[in-house]
Design a protein around this motif. Sequence first.
Motif, PDB file in Angstrom:
ATOM      1  N   TYR A  85      -9.812 -16.991  27.152  1.00 25.38           N
ATOM      2  CA  TYR A  85      -8.801 -16.134  26.515  1.00 25.38           C
ATOM      3  C   TYR A  85      -9.246 -14.673  26.579  1.00 25.38           C
ATOM      4  CZ  TYR A  85      -4.743 -15.477  23.462  1.00 25.38           C
ATOM      5  OH  TYR A  85      -3.508 -15.116  22.961  1.00 25.38           O
ATOM      6  N   ARG A  86     -10.528 -14.451  26.283  1.00 22.33           N
ATOM      7  CA  ARG A  86     -11.034 -13.071  26.338  1.00 22.33           C
ATOM      8  C   ARG A  86     -10.923 -12.503  27.745  1.00 22.33           C
ATOM      9  NH1 ARG A  86     -14.994 -15.245  22.528  1.00 22.33           N
ATOM     10  NH2 ARG A  86     -16.346 -15.791  24.275  1.00 22.33           N
ATOM     11  N   GLN A  87     -11.226 -13.320  28.747  1.00 22.28           N
ATOM     12  CA  GLN A  87     -11.136 -12.828  30.127  1.00 22.28           C
ATOM     13  C   GLN A  87      -9.694 -12.530  30.514  1.00 22.28           C
ATOM     14  OE1 GLN A  87     -13.883 -12.145  32.239  1.00 22.28           O
ATOM     15  NE2 GLN A  87     -12.189 -11.014  33.159  1.00 22.28           N
ATOM     16  N   SER A  88      -8.769 -13.356  30.053  1.00 21.80           N
ATOM     17  CA  SER A  88      -7.354 -13.093  30.332  1.00 21.80           C
ATOM     18  C   SER A  88      -6.925 -11.774  29.708  1.00 21.80           C
ATOM     19  CB  SER A  88      -6.490 -14.236  29.804  1.00 21.80           C
ATOM     20  OG  SER A  88      -6.743 -15.439  30.512  1.00 21.80           O
ATOM     21  N   LEU A  89      -7.373 -11.518  28.476  1.00 16.93           N
ATOM     22  CA  LEU A  89      -7.059 -10.234  27.841  1.00 16.93           C
ATOM     23  C   LEU A  89      -7.620  -9.073  28.653  1.00 16.93           C
ATOM     24  CD1 LEU A  89      -7.743 -11.023  24.057  1.00 16.93           C
ATOM     25  CD2 LEU A  89      -5.514 -10.760  25.160  1.00 16.93           C
ATOM     26  N   ALA A  90      -8.853  -9.202  29.103  1.00 14.19           N
ATOM     27  CA  ALA A  90      -9.465  -8.131  29.898  1.00 14.19           C
ATOM     28  C   ALA A  90      -8.703  -7.907  31.194  1.00 14.19           C
ATOM     29  CB  ALA A  90     -10.930  -8.471  30.179  1.00 14.19           C
ATOM     30  N   ASN A  91      -8.275  -8.992  31.822  1.00 16.32           N
ATOM     31  CA  ASN A  91      -7.528  -8.866  33.078  1.00 16.32           C
ATOM     32  C   ASN A  91      -6.171  -8.211  32.860  1.00 16.32           C
ATOM     33  OD1 ASN A  91      -9.662 -10.102  34.360  1.00 16.32           O
ATOM     34  ND2 ASN A  91      -8.674 -12.102  34.545  1.00 16.32           N
ATOM     35  N   LEU A  92      -5.506  -8.540  31.771  1.00 14.74           N
ATOM     36  CA  LEU A  92      -4.233  -7.894  31.462  1.00 14.74           C
ATOM     37  C   LEU A  92      -4.434  -6.400  31.218  1.00 14.74           C
ATOM     38  CD1 LEU A  92      -2.744 -10.641  29.129  1.00 14.74           C
ATOM     39  CD2 LEU A  92      -1.648  -9.791  31.215  1.00 14.74           C
ATOM     40  N   ALA A  93      -5.452  -6.058  30.447  1.00 19.18           N
ATOM     41  CA  ALA A  93      -5.707  -4.647  30.165  1.00 19.18           C
ATOM     42  C   ALA A  93      -6.031  -3.877  31.435  1.00 19.18           C
ATOM     43  CB  ALA A  93      -6.843  -4.519  29.150  1.00 19.18           C
ATOM     44  N   ALA A  94      -6.743  -4.519  32.347  1.00 17.50           N
ATOM     45  CA  ALA A  94      -7.088  -3.861  33.614  1.00 17.50           C
ATOM     46  C   ALA A  94      -5.847  -3.516  34.424  1.00 17.50           C
ATOM     47  CB  ALA A  94      -8.022  -4.753  34.432  1.00 17.50           C
ATOM     48  N   GLU A  95      -4.767  -4.261  34.198  1.00 19.89           N
ATOM     49  CA  GLU A  95      -3.495  -3.983  34.885  1.00 19.89           C
ATOM     50  C   GLU A  95      -2.556  -3.153  34.016  1.00 19.89           C
ATOM     51  OE1 GLU A  95      -2.692  -4.523  38.001  1.00 19.89           O
ATOM     52  OE2 GLU A  95      -4.699  -5.369  38.359  1.00 19.89           O
ATOM     53  N   GLY A  96      -3.058  -2.660  32.887  1.00 19.22           N
ATOM     54  CA  GLY A  96      -2.274  -1.753  32.057  1.00 19.22           C
ATOM     55  C   GLY A  96      -1.287  -2.434  31.127  1.00 19.22           C
ATOM     56  N   ILE A  97      -1.465  -3.720  30.868  1.00 15.07           N
ATOM     57  CA  ILE A  97      -0.554  -4.463  29.985  1.00 15.07           C
ATOM     58  C   ILE A  97      -1.309  -4.724  28.688  1.00 15.07           C
ATOM     59  CG2 ILE A  97       0.890  -6.523  29.748  1.00 15.07           C
ATOM     60  CD1 ILE A  97       0.646  -6.652  32.919  1.00 15.07           C
ATOM     61  N   THR A  98      -0.867  -4.089  27.621  1.00 16.24           N
ATOM     62  CA  THR A  98      -1.715  -4.042  26.431  1.00 16.24           C
ATOM     63  C   THR A  98      -1.018  -4.495  25.141  1.00 16.24           C
ATOM     64  OG1 THR A  98      -1.169  -1.690  26.181  1.00 16.24           O
ATOM     65  CG2 THR A  98      -3.229  -2.234  27.339  1.00 16.24           C
ATOM     66  N   THR A  99       0.120  -5.150  25.250  1.00 16.06           N
ATOM     67  CA  THR A  99       0.758  -5.766  24.087  1.00 16.06           C
ATOM     68  C   THR A  99       0.902  -7.250  24.380  1.00 16.06           C
ATOM     69  OG1 THR A  99       1.969  -3.744  23.556  1.00 16.06           O
ATOM     70  CG2 THR A  99       2.762  -5.791  22.553  1.00 16.06           C
ATOM     71  N   VAL A 100       0.274  -8.077  23.551  1.00 16.91           N
ATOM     72  CA  VAL A 100       0.180  -9.512  23.828  1.00 16.91           C
ATOM     73  C   VAL A 100       0.663 -10.294  22.609  1.00 16.91           C
ATOM     74  CG1 VAL A 100      -1.348 -11.432  24.408  1.00 16.91           C
ATOM     75  CG2 VAL A 100      -1.714  -9.183  25.456  1.00 16.91           C
TER      76      VAL A 100
END
Length: 389
Positions: A85-100
Amino acid sequence: MIETWRWFGPLDDIALPEIAQTGATGIVTALHDIPYGEIWPREAIAARKAMIEAAGLHWAVVESLPVHEDIKRGVGDLDRLFANYRQSLANLAAEGITTVCYNFMPLLDWTRTRLDAPLPTGGHALRFSQVEMAGFELHMLQRPGAEADYTPEVIAAAQAWADGADEGERQRLLTAIMSGLPGAYDRYDVAGLRAALAPWAGFTADDLRASFARFLAEVVPTAEEAGIGLCVHPDDPPRPLLGLPRIVSSEADIAAIMAMQDSHANGLTLCSGSLGANPANDVPAIAARFADRIHFAHLRNVAKEPDGSFQEAAHLEGDTDMVALVAALLDEDRRRAESGGRAIPFRPDHGHALLGDLGRKTHPGYPLIGRLRGLAELRGVIAGLGHRA
């Protein structure tokens, strides 16, 4: 506030160019094909983002990054699930998607007993009938102890329903209830649902809260570091269901969850329909109290009935004062604009199936025209309140 639209990915019958015509600019979606508990690869996130941007839109909110059922039950290889889950969050943030957005409802997501309740002027709506739910639990599922969850009047009416329901009616009810299952497209028959419920026997609301607290402790620091706003979705309906506890149903529940991790990254999806189905909830007051922790808003309305039933209403016609609610959100949105914070993304949630929606194979509650009507009404409220301000 940012106008967004839920899109279920390439298999959605509503295409991105159609969404662009609604005037919404943000897309709310997820990688629905990835099994729960697995990592969302950055490459897959980037590919979906590029698809959305090619239509002139942007990926505004993830709904949802699912929480594996083992995390909710507190069993299994939790270290791996939390790490993923933490890695998925990091990957989303790396693509500029920051509301989950995510939810913590055991086993089932939203639940309705009818997907096509007729409207007086034509079209249809989603409906939750307390009598039909009792009929399902008592006479189809035959869940031990279910009688304790219903009044004598509802139990009597459920018996009458069961006496008159043929096999087609029973199958219709099962299909409606199973339509709220999250994730892919697997559905249970009655025996399968009994088996799925069995591991939850004896699991209490306190057990679920302990699991939730551990989940937040494991993932909120990563969300903080990545600049992500996690936002839990309230229970739908906001009550225990099928013997399963639910712990995101009231103002007190939300306060307890926000206190588990006193961090801006630990936020709320303000769903006016889910919270509005609980007669004890004052939804505009809840929005005002937790305004600084609202990262996303689902705006819809329900009309409640004395026995606990409710039906999806037009956005401005249900029990929640939508104008007051939008005013509270706009106050927070203005505060954020002055302080350099993010605007609140919102979407018209659910909608009546109207006109050309009828017969189209869209996800239940997510028709094109019905939601477009809702968006237009909400847009008018926002414009009117802005003019008054």
